[in-house]
Design an enzyme around this catalytic site. Structure first.
Site, short mmCIF file in Angstrom:
data_model
loop_
_atom_site.label_atom_id
_atom_site.label_comp_id
_atom_site.label_asym_id
_atom_site.label_seq_id
_atom_site.Cartn_x
_atom_site.Cartn_y
_atom_site.Cartn_z
N GLU A 1 21.31 65.54 36.09
CA GLU A 1 22.71 65.94 36.14
C GLU A 1 23.28 65.85 37.56
O GLU A 1 22.54 65.97 38.54
CB GLU A 1 22.88 67.37 35.62
CG GLU A 1 22.57 67.49 34.13
CD GLU A 1 22.80 68.89 33.57
OE1 GLU A 1 23.26 68.98 32.42
OE2 GLU A 1 22.52 69.87 34.28
N CYS B 1 25.64 76.83 40.61
CA CYS B 1 24.37 76.84 41.34
C CYS B 1 23.28 77.50 40.51
O CYS B 1 23.44 78.62 40.02
CB CYS B 1 24.57 77.59 42.66
SG CYS B 1 23.09 77.69 43.67
#
Length: 420
Positions: free
Chosen positions: A115, A393
């Site tokens: 990704e 994150c």
């Protein structure tokens, strides 16, 4: 010392992108492009010129078809097409968050998935780039850490993320070749030749200005490929991104940190997340191999670090785990003890299914930040971006290892039961 789930060095090999029997030129250095052209039958002088032209078209113009390289003779273009490709990763899925963050699930030529994420801001656009399929470090707060390491990404697969992002943002220049006319042998009456007098960008309003090597994987356990990719990204005749706009994040692979500074020279970020051996051993198992003191000394020795180019310490805020006032004071003490030109990025924990931690309360995060600021060290609180599409994150994880339908059904049933 054997660390559970840890392999040092990474033994998985990279898989170069190929187009059947054609060689993918993305990720090759300018000299390497010249080399494969010689192998294909060009003499060295012609190969050097063609490599320069092709490099410009790939990395400055974003062209993916040799037939569009209008300063190369028409007769040469089919010859190149038969032997080479200018690849891009396959997009399996593209998502856009309510806050504008974009996430792409990509597939390599061998089907492996990874990704990348683009984070738009008012004054910048940051691309979060992956370096491995999976990860071997098992950081307990990180979704990628629940994956097994499949393999390293090749330089072409890393650079390909940047090229694909520029495609998606529509920010390749149009118009003439901005002075790259020397050596052109294109027909001046070629109908395909560019007419515009001045190149310009057609961005959608948010340009890609910064790169962070903070996607899937540990960049320093794929050093050679990451180095090769970033050298291409920084090349002034192509993508031309300044090293000051690139940040490499590591969980603390101490032996490779000095090499990263000397041979790549980009900004350094360190996933610290705890200030005691006990807690960091738990949440960042690499600490059992390279302890906090050894890591901080490597930071102090990092080439090029100064007050203008500070090291960033990333610190995820975990409720009742690493968020006490005492932790903030110890963090300040350590930074001052090692005389580090540093700032601290406080990251509210981004949840994912099955995560063993909770995020600290907003009040606790602010109090933690204030203690560090009062000591004269910058400690901004990162605003979570892309949480609704699992792009924040610590949330990245490829579809290849996402929950099965049965697991998703079980999770849904458990949530329903909890709601009564």
């Amino acid at each position: 010392m054997q660390i559970p789930g840890h392999i040092d060095p990474v033994t998985t090999g990279t898989v170069p992108l190929r187009g059947g029997n054609r060689i993918d030129l993305v990720g090759l250095s300018r000299d390497a492009i010249g080399g494969v052209l010689v192998e294909a039958g060009l003499d060295a002088k012609a190969a050097k010129l063609r490599a320069k032209q092709i490099w410009h078209w790939i990395y400055h113009r974003g062209v993916t078809d040799f037939m569009g390289m209008t300063d190369i003779a028409k007769a040469m273009r089919p010859w190149l097409t038969d032997r080479f490709i200018i690849g891009r990763p396959t997009v399996r899925e593209a998502q856009v968050s309510s806050d504008g963050t974009r996430k792409w699930l990509l597939a390599a030529a061998d089907g492996q998935e990874y990704e990348m994420v683009f984070i738009p801001d008012a004054d910048r656009g940051t691309l979060c780039v992956s370096s491995q399929v999976g990860c071997t470090l098992n950081c307990r707060f990180c979704h990628t850490g629940t994956m097994r390491l499949v393999r390293n990404l090749g330089a072409g697969e890393i650079v390909g993320q940047v090229l694909l992002a520029r495609d998606a943002l529509g920010e390749w220049p149009k118009g003439n070749m901005a002075g790259f006319g020397a050596g052109s042998d294109a027909d001046p009456e070629d109908d395909d030749a560019d007419d515009d007098a001045v190149g310009h960008y057609t961005a959608d309003g948010r340009m890609l200005t910064n790169i962070v090597m903070m996607g899937m994987g540990e960049p320093l356990y794929n050093f050679d490929e990451v180095k090769a990719a970033l050298k291409i990204v920084m090349d002034g005749d192509g993508l031309a991104l300044s090293k000051r706009r690139i940040t490499l994040s590591t969980s603390g692979v101490v032996p490779m940190m000095a090499r990263a500074g000397e041979e790549i020279g980009v900004n350094l970020a360190v996933s610290l997340h705890a200030v005691s051996k006990e807690i960091r051993d738990e949440i960042v198992p690499l600490n059992r191999k390279y302890g906090i003191e050894e890591l901080l000394q490597a930071c102090a020795d990092y080439p090029g670090a100064n007050n203008a180019r500070r090291i960033t310490f990333e610190y995820v805020m975990l409720k009742d785990k690493n968020d006490r006032d005492e932790d903030a004071r110890e963090l300040v003490r350590l930074i001052k003890q090692y005389k580090l030109p540093a700032k601290v990025n406080l990251i509210p924990f981004n949840p994912w299914p099955g995560a063993p931690y909770e995020c600290s309360t907003p009040e606790r995060v602010r109090a933690f930040s204030n203690l560090i600021f009062k000591a004269g060290i910058s400690a901004p609180i990162r605003t979570p971006r892309g949480r609704d599409i699992m792009a924040a994150c610590g949330q990245l994880k490829s579809a290849a290892t996402r929950p099965t339908r049965a697991e998703l059904d079980r999770i849904a049933e458990e949530k329903q039961a909890a709601l009564g």
